[in-house]
Design a protein around this motif. Structure first.
Motif, PDB file in Angstrom:
ATOM      1  N   HIS A   1       0.860  -1.276  -0.253  1.00 44.17           N
ATOM      2  CA  HIS A   1       0.022  -0.016  -0.033  1.00 44.17           C
ATOM      3  C   HIS A   1       0.944   1.199  -0.077  1.00 44.17           C
ATOM      4  N   VAL A   2       0.694   1.941  -0.939  1.00 45.25           N
ATOM      5  CA  VAL A   2       1.778   3.241  -1.107  1.00 45.25           C
ATOM      6  C   VAL A   2       1.492   4.228  -0.033  1.00 45.25           C
ATOM      7  N   VAL A   3       0.493   4.363   0.690  1.00 45.11           N
ATOM      8  CA  VAL A   3       0.137   5.216   1.781  1.00 45.11           C
ATOM      9  C   VAL A   3       0.659   4.654   3.099  1.00 45.11           C
ATOM     10  N   THR A   4       0.177   3.596   3.283  1.00 46.66           N
ATOM     11  CA  THR A   4       0.498   2.818   4.734  1.00 46.66           C
ATOM     12  C   THR A   4       1.706   1.984   4.777  1.00 46.66           C
ATOM     13  N   ASP A   5       2.230   1.622   3.394  1.00 47.20           N
ATOM     14  CA  ASP A   5       3.363   0.678   3.436  1.00 47.20           C
ATOM     15  C   ASP A   5       2.951  -1.060   3.863  1.00 47.20           C
ATOM     16  N   LYS A   6       1.559  -1.251   4.007  1.00 50.26           N
ATOM     17  CA  LYS A   6       1.294  -2.485   4.349  1.00 50.26           C
ATOM     18  C   LYS A   6       1.386  -3.452   3.228  1.00 50.26           C
TER      19      LYS A   6
ATOM     20  N   LYS B   1     -16.558  -5.777  -2.771  1.00 49.99           N
ATOM     21  CA  LYS B   1     -16.557  -4.736  -1.866  1.00 49.99           C
ATOM     22  C   LYS B   1     -15.173  -4.224  -2.185  1.00 49.99           C
ATOM     23  N   TRP B   2     -14.168  -4.765  -2.743  1.00 51.77           N
ATOM     24  CA  TRP B   2     -13.198  -4.142  -3.035  1.00 51.77           C
ATOM     25  C   TRP B   2     -12.967  -3.601  -4.543  1.00 51.77           C
TER      26      TRP B   2
ATOM     27  N   ARG C   1     -14.498  -0.271  -3.613  1.00 53.72           N
ATOM     28  CA  ARG C   1     -13.823   0.631  -2.968  1.00 53.72           C
ATOM     29  C   ARG C   1     -12.538   1.112  -3.701  1.00 53.72           C
TER      30      ARG C   1
ATOM     31  N   GLU D   1     -11.736   4.896  -5.647  1.00 56.29           N
ATOM     32  CA  GLU D   1     -10.785   5.497  -5.398  1.00 56.29           C
ATOM     33  C   GLU D   1     -10.044   5.935  -6.393  1.00 56.29           C
TER      34      GLU D   1
END
Lengths: 134, 159
Positions: free
Chosen positions: A77-82, A104-105, A108, A112
């Motif tokens: 994940h580019v924001v959270t790095d998860k 769902k995904w 979502r 985004e």
């Protein structure tokens, strides 16, 4: 007791509406064909969609932003790095087996990244791409 | 009863005061929904009122739309409120009105991390202070023990 647990486990698994990627692809294909007669899923269009930079979100500009150019690889994940498990069912057997999770995904992430919900044709193309068209 | 016995009796409480382990009664939606885009943060990290604010504005979730169906949302709000911190862990609200509370901005969090040099916070591997797993190697499992810490430069906490 063990038998009871085993039975419950099987029942729970069944109630989670297990599906295969091929079944999900077929479902989206049918939906898309109702909107545009003769629709055929295209792994090539799915690949282009995966790489396209929509420019709606600065950081999450494309699917590949987090899921990498190679969907058989783990992403980040580019924001959270998860870390994110691979999208391709060949590398992650859990993918595209739970219709509710898939919807769902798509909802979502499309909202985004693409700026709107994806249509059935785009979803069919995308799964065709991730499953290698199979 | 002498004083030392009393102290021994209180020891387990002291050990639990900083406990960040994930509550055993977590609903399945906790990992599935709160642990997809980021580590499923221990609910102890914010006070109950702050969790209510977070869980009632999921459509504007730190720059993301993380909306859930109402039943799941309520289940998760109840879970967070029930297990919220405040007495020690997660205490000290700092969010100005109109801004979402951040679990990386509580007095407790800042105090716990006061020894972390700026270079580590801004390290390319870290990206955000909320990236617990950048240093807490077992954060995904809800474990934040000191000995599990590996700094972004590869050094162990106690090296």
């Amino acid at each position: 007791m063990k038998i009871v647990i085993a039975v419950l486990t099987v029942l729970c698994a069944a109630s989670a509406q297990a599906a295969t990627p091929a079944e999900l692809l077929a479902g989206y294909r049918t939906e898309a064909a109702q909107q545009a007669a003769g629709f055929q899923p295209s792994a090539q269009r799915g690949a282009e969609f995966h790489a396209r930079r929509f420019g709606v979100s600065a950081k999450l500009s494309s699917c590949a932003s987090c899921h990498t150019d190679a969907p058989a690889q783990a992403g980040r994940h580019v924001v959270t790095d998860k870390s994110i498990k691979p999208l391709a069912p060949a590398a992650n057997a859990e993918r595209f087996t739970d219709p509710a999770k898939v919807e769902k995904w798509f909802k979502r992430n499309c909202t985004e990244v693409v700026g709107r919900e994806c249509n059935p044709a785009e979803k069919a193309d995308y799964i065709a791409f991730l499953t290698g068209g199979r | 009863m002498n004083k030392s016995l009393l102290l021994i009796a209180l020891l387990p409480l002291a050990a639990y005061a900083d406990d960040l382990r994930l509550p055993l009664n977590a609903p399945p939606a906790f990992q599935a929904e709160c642990g997809s885009c980021h580590v499923a943060f221990p609910p102890q990290l914010l006070v109950a009122d702050d969790w209510r604010r977070v869980m009632r504005s999921l459509d504007k979730h730190y720059g993301d739309n993380a909306s859930l169906d109402e039943k799941t949302r309520q289940t998760l709000e109840d879970f967070h409120v029930r297990n919220a911190g405040g007495r020690k862990v997660g205490a000290g609200r700092t969010a100005p009105a109109g801004e979402l509370p951040r679990l990386t901005q509580t007095d407790w969090f800042l105090r716990e991390h006061r020894e972390v040099p700026r270079a580590d916070w801004t390290h390319a591997k870290v990206k955000t202070p909320a990236n617990c797993a950048a240093c807490h190697t077992r954060a995904a499992d809800g474990s934040y023990r000191e000995r599990e810490i590996v700094m972004p430069n590869g050094k162990h906490r106690k090296d």
